[in-house]
Every structure is written in structure tokens, then in C-alpha cells.
Design an enzyme around this catalytic site. Sequence first.
Site, short mmCIF file in Angstrom:
data_model
loop_
_atom_site.label_atom_id
_atom_site.label_comp_id
_atom_site.label_asym_id
_atom_site.label_seq_id
_atom_site.Cartn_x
_atom_site.Cartn_y
_atom_site.Cartn_z
N ARG A 131 0.81 -1.23 0.00
CA ARG A 131 0.00 0.00 0.00
C ARG A 131 0.83 1.27 0.00
O ARG A 131 0.27 2.37 0.09
CB ARG A 131 -0.96 0.00 1.19
CG ARG A 131 -1.98 -1.11 1.14
CD ARG A 131 -3.05 -0.97 2.21
NE ARG A 131 -3.94 -2.12 2.16
CZ ARG A 131 -3.76 -3.25 2.85
NH1 ARG A 131 -2.70 -3.35 3.67
NH2 ARG A 131 -4.59 -4.26 2.74
N THR A 176 1.98 -5.20 4.64
CA THR A 176 1.28 -4.77 3.44
C THR A 176 1.10 -3.26 3.38
O THR A 176 0.74 -2.72 2.34
CB THR A 176 -0.10 -5.44 3.37
OG1 THR A 176 -0.84 -5.13 4.57
CG2 THR A 176 0.03 -6.94 3.23
N ASN A 262 -8.76 -8.63 13.69
CA ASN A 262 -9.63 -9.62 14.30
C ASN A 262 -8.81 -10.76 14.90
O ASN A 262 -7.67 -11.00 14.51
CB ASN A 262 -10.59 -10.19 13.24
CG ASN A 262 -9.83 -10.69 12.01
OD1 ASN A 262 -9.29 -9.89 11.25
ND2 ASN A 262 -9.74 -12.00 11.83
N ASP A 321 -15.38 -11.04 12.37
CA ASP A 321 -14.23 -10.52 11.62
C ASP A 321 -14.37 -9.02 11.38
O ASP A 321 -14.21 -8.52 10.27
CB ASP A 321 -14.05 -11.26 10.29
CG ASP A 321 -12.79 -10.84 9.54
OD1 ASP A 321 -11.93 -10.18 10.15
OD2 ASP A 321 -12.68 -11.14 8.35
N LYS A 345 -14.65 -1.43 11.04
CA LYS A 345 -15.05 -2.33 9.96
C LYS A 345 -16.50 -2.76 10.11
O LYS A 345 -17.17 -3.11 9.14
CB LYS A 345 -14.13 -3.55 9.95
CG LYS A 345 -14.28 -4.45 8.73
CD LYS A 345 -13.32 -5.62 8.81
CE LYS A 345 -13.43 -6.54 7.60
NZ LYS A 345 -12.54 -7.73 7.74
N TRP A 406 -10.82 -0.77 3.72
CA TRP A 406 -9.71 0.00 4.28
C TRP A 406 -9.44 1.31 3.55
O TRP A 406 -8.57 2.09 3.96
CB TRP A 406 -8.43 -0.84 4.33
CG TRP A 406 -8.01 -1.47 3.04
CD1 TRP A 406 -8.23 -2.76 2.65
CD2 TRP A 406 -7.29 -0.86 1.96
NE1 TRP A 406 -7.68 -2.99 1.40
CE2 TRP A 406 -7.10 -1.84 0.95
CE3 TRP A 406 -6.78 0.43 1.73
CZ2 TRP A 406 -6.44 -1.58 -0.24
CZ3 TRP A 406 -6.12 0.69 0.54
CH2 TRP A 406 -5.95 -0.31 -0.44
#
Length: 577
Positions: A131, A176, A262, A321, A345, A406
Site C-alpha cells: 500500500r 502490506t 480480528n 471478523d 469495519k 480499508w
Amino acid sequence: MRNYLRMREAAVILACCASGAATAAEVKSIQNAVAGDWPSYHRTYDAHRYSPLDQINKGNVHRLNVAWTHQAGEITQGLQSTPIVIDGIIYYSSNFNRVFALDGRTGEQLWHFYPKLKDGAEMLPTAPTSRGVTVANGLVYLGTMDGRAIALDQKSGKQVWETELVDTLKCGCMFTSPPLAVKDKLIYGSTQGGIPARGGGIFGVDQKTGKKLWYFDPVKEGEEHWGMNDFGEPSSKYAGVGAWHVGSYDAELDLVYYGTSNPTPWFDWAPHTEGPDGHFRKSGVGSRPGDNLYSSSVLALRPDTGELVWHFQENPHDDWDFDAALGEFVFIDKDDRKLMLHMGKNGFVYLYDRTNGKIENVWTINKHVTFVKTIDPKTGELIGRNPPVMDKDNTFCPSMLGGRSWNAGSYNPETGVWFNSRQEMCEVAKTRQERPSLDPLPGWYAGADLKWIHPPGDQAHGALDAWDPLTGKKKWSVIDKYPRISTVLSTKGNVVFSGDMRGYIYAYSADTGKELWKFNMGSASRGGIVTYTAGGEQYILVPSGIGSAAQAVISDIYPEVAEFPSGATLFAFKLSR
């Protein structure tokens, strides 16, 4: 008022821009960013993703045309990066951790860096996502899909140092997202959520040497937190908690804020027991009895030591999650209150007092919410939990893709309006007992079979919304058939930019949501839309290239999405003359 450090001298900036040479980006440039720069992932530590540039504005944005493009070359999982721009030079990464430096006026490549990655890392669940990078004090920093922190020389792209922070093939965890540069430190957060192993978390690293200075383990030991599972093992062994996205930093309070993932597995197949804490289950029953701290939590840490100052667990014993790593931490200062907005989320927006973690308000962006009846706006407590029942089709809204993914929103501090994407999708989860497996490599540990569906009595859709972030009052909406999975950019020019899954980039009026301009890039925008100046002109920079789990999930509902073309192209737009 924050004690901002002084900006670089204007004459020095002009000289650097005129010469086209990249200058060392000091950490102070993030805290008090030069108007024409985008020096950090969210531009500034407060995560506003707002630019004070207005050369491109509501009156002339229809004149935007392509100035140049740059091809990253590797299109697997698209282009998910947020570019960094300092003194007219662009630094960005593509998947497989390829890093590029470009001239912001022409797109000419100045240098590139392709790391040699550990064999096998590409087979892990979150590979090969990247990212972005971080730039500070003359170095370009990245975290890799094989578990390393790497520093490159800002001018040449030559590697300066590398440090292995996690054993990727053992833990299944990697990096990431880029680190956050704070003072002379780098704060790295790793993936791990949903992968049955340990080793991920949050790391403090020395910018100059790459030395690991501290580690925060997001798995709090103790049977009340992680009891024995169905198989007679400590569930903490497979806890799999990470902190995979980019945090924020308050210089006055000297606190960094990170969200954690999570717990693992995604779903606990054990039924709730009686009583107010029945959702914690009893030790020896299910996959992970206990509150599962510090999963699905917001953490406030000291950047020098990793000391935990406060925390709030948004989803105790997360049954759906709904990790807290996903959302940005937006600072809003109002009436002498230091507030912080966090997009969960689960589709709920949490407003914190960022000095102590006290809940100030909670509200939802979503029309369809079934996992709870509501969340207490004064305490953050989940009211009327709807847990999964084993071997039954359990419908949950929003789905585990989130009320929003995200891709960050944008807050205009001058108007107090927050622009944010939304997705209305649900899932059917049938939980089942499942043993964790690390052979031959760590993989997803689900505890359920899943399919994605339209909300009851509605069609799945996406939206771009304008909100009052303090109250949750909606000002306007733009409805889309598909979820919006690009970040949002707002500017002083009274324009809001957002991309869709079909490949279009749009400009909207910040006042009304009226469409002012659009352009078809050929592939969806999944990364970070930014703006900058080079050679006296303002540019809008848009990563194009669909990718991530979102495409696979959404194609369950809209099969044509599976055929949407991929890509990895950076588009730069400027006003036509």
C-alpha cells in the site's frame, strides 16, 4: 493548539522544485505539510487526507486531462498504493514491493527498486499487496511481503539497510502497509488476523540503522483472554492478531494510534453461554474462549517505547471478523476537546477523546445492520449481539468485507465535513469446527463457510457520503451499484474525488455531491488518490488497478465484477490550457 515545528524555508523549496532534485523529507514536513506536498500516507499525522490546494476547483475541474501515466508493470492484485510526493518527486510502490521514484511533472522514472523476495512468501494469504512507502530524513522506507523493513536512499534508490522483523513463512504475517515515521522512529504494523500463528504485531524501528527498538504483542496472555480451545490447546497459540494498516500520531500528546486485527479464527463455532458475558464462552469450549484482548482494539502507544497508554476493544470476542485495523484515526479538535474519529469495519464510527480513550459518540454509516441491535453511543458497548450458531445459515450485515473497506475517507477541517465511502452488503456464514493448519504454510483459518448476498429487501450497493462526523448527520449521498473501494480526496477547491469499480475517477461538488467530471481509466481505483504541485501546476494523482479480496467477494453478488480488467497504472491529471 499543537506546537508545530516550522516549515522549511520557502526559498529552499522553490529552489529544489526548480531543479527537480529530491530533497530530504524531514519528519516535521509530515506534521506541518507544505501545501503542494503529500508527504505521508494520509498526508498529515491527523489523517485528514485533505489538501489546501485550490488551483483545481469546482469551477474548472471539468477541464482536467491526462498529463502522463506510469505503468508499474506487475498487475497481480492491481495497484493499492498511496503515492508520496515531496518537492515534486513521487515515490510509490506496486505489489511485490516494487518501488519507483518519478518526476511529478512528466512521469519520467528517476529510479526503481525491485527487492529479491523470499521464495514461498507469494503463496501466503495477504501477498503480494503493497500500500505504499514512507519518506523521511533522506530515506525511503517500506515493509515487505517477506517480513522485512527496508530503507532506500531517497535520491538514488540504493538499499541502505534491511531488518527482518517477522519470520514470514512461520507466522504467515508480513507488511502490506507502509510504516509511520515519528521523530527518529518508524512504526511498523504487520498482518496476521485470520492466520493461526503468532509473531505479528507492532514494531518500533530506528530510522537510521533499522535496529528493532521495541515490539508490542497484540495478544494479551491469560486464560480470561485466551482460554483452552476444543482441541485442548491454549487458543493464544493460534491467536493471529496483527495491526496491518497505518496509524496516526499526536505530537503534543506524544501518542501513536493503531488498530488491531480480528482474532483467529474469523468465527467461533461455540454457542454463547448464559449471562452478560456469555459471548466470551467458557474455557475448553470453541475456538478461542475469552475476550481475546488486544484483538479488534484501538491502541494508544508511546512511540519511543511501545508502552500502552490506553486501549479500547471495539468488538470484545469478535464474532464477525470486524477488526479495528482497517479504519483511519482522524483528529478533530472541537471546543478545546481533542477528539479522534475511527471508522470501524463493523460500519460504526467511533468518536474518542484521544487523550484517554473515552467514548464521546458512536454512530453507523450503514442502512443494514444485523450483527447487533445497536452500539451504546456513550460507552461503545455492543447491545443485542447476534452471534453465529453452528451448522445454521447466519446472515450478518454488514459483511466481513466491512461497512467500508480499508480505503480511507477525507475530512475537510475548514467545513467540518467528512467524506466517506460506504458498502451495503451482507453474508451468510455457516460456522463449523475446524482445526488450524500450518502445513505446508500458514493459511486462512475461517471456522465457517461463507457466501455474500444482497441485504434483506434491498440490492447490494455502494455510496459516497458527506457526513457531520460528530453527530452522524448525512448531508448528501452518491449511490453506486458497486462498492466504492478507492480512498477519497477533498481539497480547498471545493472538490471531492472518488473512484469506482468500473474504472472511472469522479470529481464531485463538496457542497452538494453533484458530479462535475469523470474519466475512464480502464481499471478500478483501489489505492490512494492524492494531489500535489510541480512546476507551478496542481496535479491529481490516481492509482488505477483493481485488486484485493474485494473483487472476489463482490463477484459473489455481481458475477460480472470477476471479469473487470486489472491493471497497475498511475494516472496524473492537470488542467488543460
